[in-house]
Scaffold this motif. Structure first.
Motif, short mmCIF file in Angstrom:
data_model
loop_
_atom_site.label_atom_id
_atom_site.label_comp_id
_atom_site.label_asym_id
_atom_site.label_seq_id
_atom_site.Cartn_x
_atom_site.Cartn_y
_atom_site.Cartn_z
N TYR A 95 0.85 -1.18 0.00
CA TYR A 95 0.00 0.00 0.00
C TYR A 95 0.89 1.24 0.00
O TYR A 95 2.11 1.14 0.14
N CYS A 96 0.29 2.40 -0.15
CA CYS A 96 1.04 3.65 -0.21
C CYS A 96 0.58 4.60 0.88
O CYS A 96 -0.58 4.57 1.29
N TYR A 97 1.50 5.44 1.32
CA TYR A 97 1.12 6.58 2.15
C TYR A 97 1.99 7.76 1.75
O TYR A 97 3.11 7.61 1.29
N GLU A 98 1.44 8.94 1.89
CA GLU A 98 2.13 10.16 1.49
C GLU A 98 1.94 11.19 2.59
O GLU A 98 0.83 11.44 3.04
N GLU A 99 3.04 11.80 3.03
CA GLU A 99 2.98 12.79 4.10
C GLU A 99 2.69 14.17 3.52
O GLU A 99 3.29 14.58 2.54
N LYS A 100 1.77 14.86 4.15
CA LYS A 100 1.43 16.24 3.78
C LYS A 100 1.68 17.11 5.01
O LYS A 100 1.03 16.96 6.03
N MET A 101 2.65 18.00 4.92
CA MET A 101 3.01 18.86 6.05
C MET A 101 1.98 19.96 6.23
O MET A 101 1.57 20.61 5.27
N VAL A 102 1.56 20.16 7.48
CA VAL A 102 0.68 21.26 7.82
C VAL A 102 1.53 22.38 8.40
O VAL A 102 1.50 23.51 7.93
N THR A 103 2.30 22.04 9.42
CA THR A 103 3.32 22.94 9.99
C THR A 103 4.56 22.09 10.21
O THR A 103 4.57 20.90 9.89
N SER A 104 5.59 22.70 10.78
CA SER A 104 6.81 21.94 11.03
C SER A 104 6.60 20.89 12.13
O SER A 104 7.35 19.93 12.22
N LYS A 105 5.59 21.06 12.97
CA LYS A 105 5.32 20.14 14.07
C LYS A 105 4.11 19.24 13.83
O LYS A 105 3.76 18.44 14.68
N SER A 106 3.44 19.39 12.70
CA SER A 106 2.26 18.56 12.44
C SER A 106 2.13 18.24 10.96
O SER A 106 2.59 18.99 10.11
N SER A 107 1.52 17.11 10.70
CA SER A 107 1.27 16.70 9.33
C SER A 107 0.12 15.70 9.32
O SER A 107 -0.30 15.20 10.35
N TYR A 108 -0.37 15.41 8.12
CA TYR A 108 -1.37 14.36 7.96
C TYR A 108 -0.90 13.47 6.82
O TYR A 108 0.02 13.81 6.07
N TYR A 109 -1.49 12.30 6.71
CA TYR A 109 -1.05 11.31 5.73
C TYR A 109 -2.21 10.90 4.83
O TYR A 109 -3.33 10.73 5.29
N LYS A 110 -1.89 10.76 3.56
CA LYS A 110 -2.84 10.20 2.59
C LYS A 110 -2.48 8.73 2.41
O LYS A 110 -1.37 8.40 2.05
N VAL A 111 -3.45 7.86 2.67
CA VAL A 111 -3.23 6.41 2.58
C VAL A 111 -3.99 5.89 1.37
O VAL A 111 -5.13 6.28 1.13
#
Length: 140
Positions: A95-111
């Protein structure tokens, strides 16, 4: 004699509709499995504050979850349409996941998991991506 041919044509039409129905139901079950596993991966990432690296212990938990999930919709890295990280689970399938940065201390992932339609008769494999996103994960 004419009625015999009409009955034969009617039986062939019924058989065609039964085959279409069985194929549709099989695809629906596989789609539900891929959707469930995508949601399971997202839940594991959110609960354990995933850090985005492939050395994170969450990856091994996810691999165990996928192997136990009776899921056959894995794709090879060459078939995956993923711009992020491809995680191999079993013999270069995963499977794949991709990191999307929100700030330098937080992010979300697309799975992304995949529903794979494999038509052996035509030697055709069609991967259909099923995507989802985690909530924002704050890093320590």
């Amino acid at each position: 004699m004419r009625d015999a041919f009409g009955g034969t044509i009617l039986i062939k039409i019924i058989i065609v509709f039964i085959v279409i129905y069985v194929v549709f139901m099989g695809a629906a079950v596989q789609y539900a499995k891929a959707f469930k596993l995508k949601n399971g991966i997202i839940n594991m990432m959110e609960v354990s504050s995933f850090d985005g690296t492939t050395s994170d212990p969450v990856i091994s938990e996810i691999e165990t979850y996928l192997k136990d999930g009776n899921y056959s919709g894995y794709v090879n890295a060459s078939q995956a349409s993923c711009s992020g990280t491809f995680v191999s689970v079993d013999s270069n399938r995963g499977y794949c996941y991709e990191e999307k940065m929100v700030t330098s201390k937080s992010s979300y992932y697309k799975v992304t998991t995949y529903l794979v339609i494999d038509l052996h008769i035509f030697d055709l494999v069609i991967p259909i991506p099923i995507k989802g996103e985690t909530k924002v994960i704050y890093k320590n």
